[in-house]
Design an enzyme around this catalytic site. Structure first.
Site, mmCIF file in Angstrom:
data_model
loop_
_atom_site.group_PDB
_atom_site.id
_atom_site.type_symbol
_atom_site.label_atom_id
_atom_site.label_comp_id
_atom_site.label_asym_id
_atom_site.label_seq_id
_atom_site.Cartn_x
_atom_site.Cartn_y
_atom_site.Cartn_z
ATOM 1 N N LYS A 192 -16.930 -3.141 9.500
ATOM 2 C CA LYS A 192 -17.931 -2.863 8.461
ATOM 3 C C LYS A 192 -19.328 -2.728 9.058
ATOM 4 C CE LYS A 192 -15.778 -4.321 4.222
ATOM 5 N NZ LYS A 192 -15.890 -5.075 2.982
ATOM 6 N N LYS A 210 -5.479 2.652 7.800
ATOM 7 C CA LYS A 210 -4.969 2.109 6.537
ATOM 8 C C LYS A 210 -5.578 2.868 5.349
ATOM 9 C CE LYS A 210 -8.376 -1.395 5.631
ATOM 10 N NZ LYS A 210 -8.781 -2.648 5.110
ATOM 11 N N LYS A 229 -10.374 2.549 0.214
ATOM 12 C CA LYS A 229 -11.274 3.144 -0.774
ATOM 13 C C LYS A 229 -12.494 3.754 -0.114
ATOM 14 C CE LYS A 229 -11.423 -1.255 -2.584
ATOM 15 N NZ LYS A 229 -11.420 -2.347 -3.554
HETATM 16 P P1 AMP Z 1 -9.962 -5.000 -0.905
HETATM 17 O O1 AMP Z 1 -9.885 -3.722 -1.594
HETATM 18 O O2 AMP Z 1 -10.437 -4.890 0.495
HETATM 19 O O3 AMP Z 1 -10.664 -6.062 -1.711
HETATM 20 O O4 AMP Z 1 -8.451 -5.473 -0.774
HETATM 21 C C1 AMP Z 1 -7.738 -6.096 -1.816
HETATM 22 C C2 AMP Z 1 -6.355 -6.476 -1.381
HETATM 23 O O5 AMP Z 1 -5.585 -5.308 -1.074
HETATM 24 C C3 AMP Z 1 -6.324 -7.328 -0.095
HETATM 25 O O6 AMP Z 1 -5.301 -8.290 -0.204
HETATM 26 C C4 AMP Z 1 -6.006 -6.328 0.974
HETATM 27 O O7 AMP Z 1 -5.375 -6.916 2.072
HETATM 28 C C5 AMP Z 1 -5.070 -5.378 0.241
HETATM 29 N N1 AMP Z 1 -5.119 -4.036 0.825
HETATM 30 C C6 AMP Z 1 -6.210 -3.243 0.963
HETATM 31 N N2 AMP Z 1 -5.889 -2.068 1.543
HETATM 32 C C7 AMP Z 1 -4.542 -2.124 1.808
HETATM 33 C C8 AMP Z 1 -3.603 -1.217 2.391
HETATM 34 N N3 AMP Z 1 -3.975 -0.025 2.841
HETATM 35 N N4 AMP Z 1 -2.315 -1.620 2.479
HETATM 36 C C9 AMP Z 1 -1.927 -2.829 2.017
HETATM 37 N N5 AMP Z 1 -2.749 -3.721 1.451
HETATM 38 C C10 AMP Z 1 -4.058 -3.386 1.343
#
Ligand code: AMP
Ligand code: TRP
Length: 324
Positions: free
Chosen positions: A111, A193, A196
């Site tokens: 980040k 990965k 967003k």
């Molecule tokens: P965040 O959007 O970063 O707050 O992520 C929310 C949840 O989604 C967390 O548990 C992340 O580890 C999971 N997550 C985010 N991106 C991925 C992805 N590409 N594959 C699997 N899990 C994800």
């Protein structure tokens, strides 16, 4: 009853990776655990947010939890900033967290590269706030995607350190990470990965994408060399698409491979688009049927329940540390 805790940041729309990597597990866990699911808005502000948009996103993430099957009768759903103990415990844990261990966090390094103009203290301290979120509720498990494993390990380290300094106070929680789906990859680049914040919207399928957009993104998804529908370490793009297919349709990858034996990418992508659009359409009709005021009420009730637990734990921390 054993507890589970997890959270998602209210930044943009959630995508399939968030569901398959994390929230799908939340829905199952709420049946056998005392579940706390949080919208972590204080984490979101570690990168610049537009206030009006943020307000909307917090509500949208709560609605997303509900539409994906998190049940407010079984789970406590709340907003992080409604429970001030999260920030309070973060300060306390800051006094035992080491710069050197925070400097190792890969999400911070990523980040910091991505937001060179705004490498603020909050971004650096993000994992300590996450540890506080978790430790306040004494959960046994924290269901997250693979990318959050390092943060949960830091949480365990901080819990153990606090316990050894001040006496047993925190449970060391375990990350719960799926074998499949823990790392859903970008559709345009299977080495990154699904995210967003990806440069191209073709990387992810947002849960609020229209069926037409979903079909287009899938038809444009990159594939591997070769023509057969098979997974494998040397076929990262197909493996990713098969994983999504498998998790959304509750069929094994082997079965799907059999179904598409002798068929090509076009047929497979058509089938995948069907599976994904069906899931997304059902999700969206539930999402759209939710009433904002009712959702706000659920969040208020959730915060009230969360506060009872958080206040008690914070009192214990203060007593142990000698804070009057
Ligand atoms: P965040 O959007 O970063 O707050 O992520 C929310 C949840 O989604 C967390 O548990 C992340 O580890 C999971 N997550 C985010 N991106 C991925 C992805 N590409 N594959 C699997 N899990 C994800
Ligand atoms: N850091 C997590 C993410 O980016 C979100 C998060 C914050 C979280 N606090 C948490 C996840 C506590 C699980 C438990 O996805």
């Amino acid at each position: 009853m054993k507890r589970v805790f997890s959270g998602v940041q209210p930044t943009n729309n959630l995508h399939l990776g968030n569901y398959l990597g994390a929230i799908k597990n939340w829905v199952e866990l709420q049946n056998s655990y005392d579940a706390f699911y949080c919208v972590v808005d204080l984490h979101a502000i570690t990168v610049k947010q537009d206030p009006k948009q943020l307000r909307q996103n917090v509500l949208n993430v709560a609605k997303t939890y509900l539409a994906l099957g998190v049940d407010p009768d079984k789970s406590t759903i709340f907003v992080q900033s409604h429970v001030p103990q999260h920030a309070e415990l973060a300060w306390v844990l800051n006094t035992i967290a080491k710069l050197s261990e925070l400097e190792r966090m890969t999400q911070f390094k990523d980040k910091a590269k991505e937001h060179k103009e705004n490498i603020n203290m909050g971004l650096f301290d993000y994992p300590v706030l996450m540890a506080s979120d978790i430790l306040l509720y004494s959960p046994e498990v924290v269901p997250v995607g693979e990318d959050q494993k390092q943060h949960v390990e830091l949480t365990r380290d901080l819990a153990a350190r606090f316990n050894s300094l001040y006496g047993k106070t925190f449970i060391e929680p375990k990350p719960l990470i799926n074998k499949e789906g823990a790392r859903i990859m970008g559709l345009d680049d299977p080495t990154k990965k699904m995210s967003k914040s990806a440069a191209s919207a073709n990387s992810y399928i947002a849960l609020l994408d229209s069926p037409e957009v979903v079909a287009k993104k899938i038809s444009r998804a990159v594939t591997d060399s070769g023509t057969t529908i098979e997974s494998g370490a040397d076929r990262p793009a197909l493996t990713n698409l098969l994983t999504i297919y498998s998790l959304l349709s509750n069929q094994s990858i082997k079965n799907i491979e059999k179904e598409y034996a002798g068929k090509g990418y076009a047929d497979f992508k058509k089938g995948l688009a069907q599976v994904v659009t069906q899931f997304i359409s059902e999700f969206q009709s539930k999402f759209n049927a939710l009433d904002d005021n009712k959702v706000k009420k659920i969040l208020e009730e959730g915060a009230a329940k969360a506060k009872v637990v958080a206040e008690k734990k914070m009192e214990e921390v203060k007593t142990k540390m000698g804070l009057l």
